[in-house]
Scaffold this motif. Structure first.
Motif, PDB file in Angstrom:
ATOM      1  N   TYR A 405       0.839  -1.207   0.000  1.00  0.00           N
ATOM      2  CA  TYR A 405       0.000   0.000   0.000  1.00  0.00           C
ATOM      3  C   TYR A 405       0.870   1.252   0.000  1.00  0.00           C
ATOM      4  CZ  TYR A 405      -4.140  -2.787   0.994  1.00  0.00           C
ATOM      5  OH  TYR A 405      -5.165  -3.670   0.922  1.00  0.00           O
ATOM      6  N   TRP A 407       0.709   4.012  -1.839  1.00  0.00           N
ATOM      7  CA  TRP A 407      -0.016   5.290  -1.893  1.00  0.00           C
ATOM      8  C   TRP A 407      -0.554   5.673  -0.512  1.00  0.00           C
ATOM      9  CZ3 TRP A 407      -5.155   5.509  -0.476  1.00  0.00           C
ATOM     10  CH2 TRP A 407      -5.826   4.280  -0.369  1.00  0.00           C
ATOM     11  N   VAL A 410       2.256   7.117   1.491  1.00  0.00           N
ATOM     12  CA  VAL A 410       2.566   8.476   1.033  1.00  0.00           C
ATOM     13  C   VAL A 410       1.561   9.466   1.629  1.00  0.00           C
ATOM     14  CG1 VAL A 410       2.615   9.962  -1.000  1.00  0.00           C
ATOM     15  CG2 VAL A 410       3.663   7.703  -1.076  1.00  0.00           C
ATOM     16  N   PHE A 411       0.281   9.051   1.605  1.00  0.00           N
ATOM     17  CA  PHE A 411      -0.751   9.907   2.190  1.00  0.00           C
ATOM     18  C   PHE A 411      -0.500  10.110   3.684  1.00  0.00           C
ATOM     19  CE2 PHE A 411      -4.944  10.292   4.227  1.00  0.00           C
ATOM     20  CZ  PHE A 411      -5.354  11.462   3.630  1.00  0.00           C
TER      21      PHE A 411
END
Lengths: 474, 492
Positions: A405, A407, A410-411
């Motif tokens: 995961y 992304w 990063v979030f």
């Protein structure tokens, strides 16, 4: 098993101590009890309950299991309460008439917390959550003459009761679909469904359980009660709520997902991902716009629920895997830093009668120690190296990236940048702004509380400098 | 063992400072920094005699994750260790001159704490140890720059600085985590991965060019903010200008080098394909920075702000030298890191000396100071000429090598970058002229010359300026093996 028995018995004894009207004896008594239970709890490390399982029968073993997982998380909640208790001294000094009840409720709520981390049966999970929650409803309203405290208790109770209903409904549906409350039997029943037509019932049940527990750990979108309840509740109990309740809740959550529901991950995984994203966003953005330090900490506790939810996503496999490891380390680092932050805030707000950033201004000059401890706590919550919070985030993020995961991480990293923005605000107030007029006097802190604060700061730094001795534990 | 002492002794001294007051605190801080310097010099001799093997320190840190506390010193590290240990006593001595600092013991302690962070960065041989010290260095400088500043916008300025740098660092961390998950464990380790520098190099090398391409920016973000390279520089002029003088010296003299060192050690060999993809863009940014910094510097009236922009311009040249990927450019960057550290600290020392005497840094209010201050004028001139890169000074050797590297990369780039020397002559000589020469100002008759102690601070800087200018080989020999191994890794 023995910790639960000891906490219950001493909780009742503590109530009787209250009749003697000897407020002075209560705090030392509670501290000794907690230290004792903490020690007894550790005896079971690597012994799977065989040491303290005096009352274990096969029947009990079906309900509760003592393993390293439960010992580790029980250890966190007991330790957190132990280091939190010294900050109740203002109650002793003020001659609070209900002090014995407060301490007893804390001890009872720990019984619930320990049940939540060691359950092996969904009914035990429910009973544990209820024991913990009912104690917290009372404590939220303990400042009886304060409207905000009453409001907090009522809000917490109404919404909590509602969420409990949903959780129970979920448990009932899952039972209906599988015919068992036992975690491992549940996993087996889900893996090889006896009746495929009940599949949707099972999934709805799982979803309702996730929602019910999500409410308890203040995961968005079920977090709306958190800021108001945390703000209205007396600071001492807010600290307890945001550490012990959260730690126990996540330990229970992880156990449920990992042991009982791996087969239903098609339902809960996307739900948790969505909840994590929302929680991180709403928690961090909400915290960034606050002017009250206490309300900021309330939102920050929502945001930390978001990071812990990420840990749940990484949770595949055993209760000794990287996910359990990461959640354990994170909960510990978070609890220690949060107790320190609320401890300082309570000392400051008791004297200055305000809980906003401006109330903290000038603290570095009047009370360098308080300012230092608060800074360490804020850096840890913000996840900056040298503090435990950094490694907590690091372990969680690494575990989640390893699951693919990217992304999401990063979030989460972007959100922790927002976090640094608001955790720096109290630091700026303390070190770079002069005290408000009338606040120039140093905060009165007794030696015991100072020593506790120093201990908390040292624990945070040790977790941040030598994480190795705890990171391979589970 | 020596490495561990070098890194942690300043921290221990900082903790001890808690128990010292007044002049005892000064003596302790200065004594500790001198002892540290002596040990660093001893380490340098040991290094020349026995090579880098004896400086390796590799302890289990987080065994379950394969993260080791790995420090080591090679020629490149040693140069920066020496720079740091030489400059810290001078920075502390500058702090002693400021009687107005409240709670000075804490100030000195933070400077020493900062030294631990910096030396950790320069000696780390594990990606997470590097990141750890990288952030550790940020915490003290934030307080040094903010809590002791008297500027009314200090909160916003340091807040911006902190957020910029930490956001850059978090990107770097994300990049390292990604690389770490691609690594294979070190021999004999139970963990699934390793963050050792060799493991990271190996992991980076086998990544596809497309992956290296975005990894480059993740890692470079931290270095770009720290140096800073145009257009990530907007925190820099305000922070340099409004921080207390010792904090400015730490920022410009040493902390800036963290970025360049980071590029050399943790960027070029880690994502070689990413570097060659973005080489030209970074070159362009660096050269824009050179011109941009210089043009703005010409228009400044505030001495510190002028030096800040001048530093921006000179950093641009160093970045261009590094990204030329030529041996001579990289070697130039090493010499210029040292020379620039010495020069910029000297320049800020001059600005601080003038400000303490006159209460202003505004060039419009100054003038004709040289009549009463022959010593200050000489020191000022030496520092200035080295910054302008006059032959015989360290600045000349550094910039010459850098320009040669950039020229080898591209003739036109070299030609434009060469303007830096002309520009810096323009703004620095005009600064000297406006402050020291020119018509008399209100301070011309009352200003006092350098005291013995202040002169003592300038002497080592001046010695270093000429040493670097006359015998740059001392340092070039030290860093040569590292530089050539970096270039081999990049494939040049």
């Amino acid at each position: 098993m023995l910790p639960i028995v000891l906490l219950s018995v001493f909780g009742i004894i503590n109530l009787f101590l209250g009749f003697m009207r000897s407020n002075r004896a209560l705090l030392p008594f509670a501290l000794v009890v907690l230290a004792l239970v903490f020690g007894v709890n550790l005896l079971d490390w690597n012994h799977a309950g065989s040491i303290t399982g005096l009352f274990d029968s096969p029947y009990v073993a079906q309900m509760l299991t003592v393993d390293n997982y439960s010992v580790a998380f029980s250890g966190i909640v007991l330790l957190t309460t132990l280091v939190l208790l010294p900050f109740s001294r203002s109650y002793v000094a003020a001659g609070e008439p209900n002090l014995a009840e407060y301490y007893s409720l804390l001890l009872f709520s720990l019984v619930g917390a320990i049940m939540m981390v060691s359950y092996n049966h969904l009914i035990m999970l429910f009973v544990g959550i209820e024991i913990l929650s009912i104690s917290m409803y009372c404590l939220a309203g303990s400042d009886k003459r304060n409207v905000r405290s009453n409001e907090a208790a009522l809000k917490y109770f109404l919404q909590g009761a509602f969420a409990t209903g949903i959780l129970l409904f979920g448990i009932a549906l899952v039972y209906g679909a599988t015919g068992t409350f036992q975690l491992n039997e549940l996993a087996a029943a889900i893996a090889t469904p006896a009746n495929a037509s009940l599949q949707s019932m099972l999934y709805v049940g799982v979803l309702m359980m996730v929602i019910g527990i999500g409410f308890k750990v203040s995961a968005a979108p079920f977090h709306f009660w958190t800021p108001d309840v945390y703000e209205g509740t007396p600071t001492f109990f807010t600290a307890f709520m945001s550490t012990v309740v959260k730690t126990a809740g996540f330990a229970a959550f992880l156990k449920l997902l990992l042991v009982a529901l791996p087969g239903a991950s098609a339902v809960w995984l996307p739900t948790i991902v969505a909840m994590a994203v929302l929680t991180l966003l709403l928690g961090n953005v909400g915290a960034a716009v606050q002017t009250s330090a206490k309300r900021m900490l309330a939102y920050s506790s929502v945001s930390h629920a978001g990071y812990l939810l990420l840990g749940l996503i990484a949770g595949r496999g055993q209760l000794s895997g990287p996910a359990a490891q990461a959640i354990f380390f994170y909960s510990l680092a978070y609890s220690v830093a949060t107790v320190a932050a609320f401890g300082v805030l309570k000392l400051v707000s008791d004297q200055r009668q305000r809980e906003d950033y401006a109330g903290l201004a000038g603290l570095a000059r009047t009370n360098p120690l308080l300012a230092f401890v608060m800074t360490v706590a804020m850096l840890s919550l913000g996840g900056i190296p040298l503090t435990g919070g950094f490694f907590g985030k690091f372990f969680i993020f690494t575990a989640v990236v390893a699951q693919g995961y990217i992304w999401l991480v990063v979030f989460a990293v972007l959100m922790s940048m927002v976090g640094i923005y608001y955790y720096l605000k109290p630091v700026i107030a303390m070190y770079m702004r002069p005290a408000e007029p009338g606040n120039e006097a140093p905060i009165v802190v007794d030696g015991f509380q100072s020593a506790t604060l120093v201990l908390l700061a040292i624990m945070t730094l040790v977790l941040g400098i030598l994480p190795g001795f705890l990171s391979g534990l589970l | 063992m020596l490495t561990a002492f070098l890194v942690f002794f300043p921290l221990a001294a900082a903790l001890l400072l808690h128990f010292a007051k007044g002049s005892a605190a000064r003596a302790l801080a200065l004594g500790a920094s001198f002892l540290e310097l002596a040990v660093a010099v001893f380490a340098a001799f040991a290094f020349v005699r026995n090579g880098p093997a004896g400086f390796d320190l590799n302890l289990n840190w987080i065994p379950s994750a394969g993260i080791n506390f790995h420090l080591g010193i090679d020629g490149l590290s040693l140069c920066l260790v020496l720079l740091t240990t030489v400059l810290v006593p001078i920075i502390l001595a500058t702090a002693f001159r400021h009687e107005e600092y409240e709670n000075p013991g804490a100030f000195y302690a933070l400077v020493l704490f900062m030294q631990t962070g910096l030396l950790g960065v320069f000696t780390a041989m594990d990606a997470f140890v590097f990141y750890f010290f990288w952030e550790v260095a940020l915490i003290p400088i934030y307080f040094l720059a903010g809590a002791w500043s008297r500027h009314e916008r200090r909160i916003q300025i340091t807040f911006k600085f902190f957020l910029y740098t930490i956001i850059g660092s978090l990107f770097m961390l994300a990049g390292f985590v990604y690389l770490y998950l691609q690594t294979s464990p070190m021999a004999g380790s139970l963990a699934a991965h390793s963050s050792d520098i060799q493991a990271i190099y190996a992991a980076g090398k086998q990544l596809a060019a497309s992956e290296q391409s975005w990894l480059f920016w993740l890692i470079f973000a931290a270095f770009a903010v720290k140096m800073p390279i145009f257009p990530f520089h907007t925190w820099q002029p305000d922070t340099y200008t409004e921080s207390p003088a010792p904090a400015t010296m730490l920022l410009s003299g040493i902390m800036l080098k963290m970025g360049i060192y980071g590029c050399l050690r943790w960027l070029l060999p880690v994502v070689p394909l990413g570097v060659s993809q973005w080489q030209q863009l970074v070159m362009v940014l660096a050269i824009i920075g050179i011109i941009y910094g210089a043009i703005i510097a010409i228009r400044q009236r505030d001495m510190k702000r002028l030096i800040a922009y001048s530093s921006l311009s000179h950093v641009g040249l160093m970045i261009a030298g590094v990204f030329s990927l030529k041996a001579i450019g990289l070697q130039g960057a090493v010499v210029q890191m040292l020379a620039h550290g010495v020069n910029v600290v000297g320049m800020f020392l001059v600005a601080d000396a003038i400000e303490r005497r006159t209460g202003t840094r505004d060039l419009a209010d100054l003038g004709g100071l040289t009549r009463r201050t022959p010593l200050l004028s000489v020191c000022f001139l030496v520092m200035l000429l080295s910054t302008v890169a006059l032959p015989l000074t360290g600045g000349f050797v550094g910039e010459f090598l850098l320009l040669a590297g950039v020229y080898e990369f591209n003739m036109w780039a070299g030609a434009i970058a060469g303007l830096t020397i002309i520009f810096s002559a323009v703004y620095l000589l005009s600064m000297y002229q406006r402050a020291m020469l020119g018509p008399d100002s209100a301070y011309s008759d009352t200003i006092t010359d350098l005291t013995g102690a202040e002169l003592g601070m300038f002497v080592p800087l001046i010695v270093l300026v000429f040493w670097l200018g006359l015998f740059p080989g001392t340092f070039l020999h030290l860093s040569e093996p590292t530089i050539s191994s970096i270039l081999t890794a990049v494939g040049r």
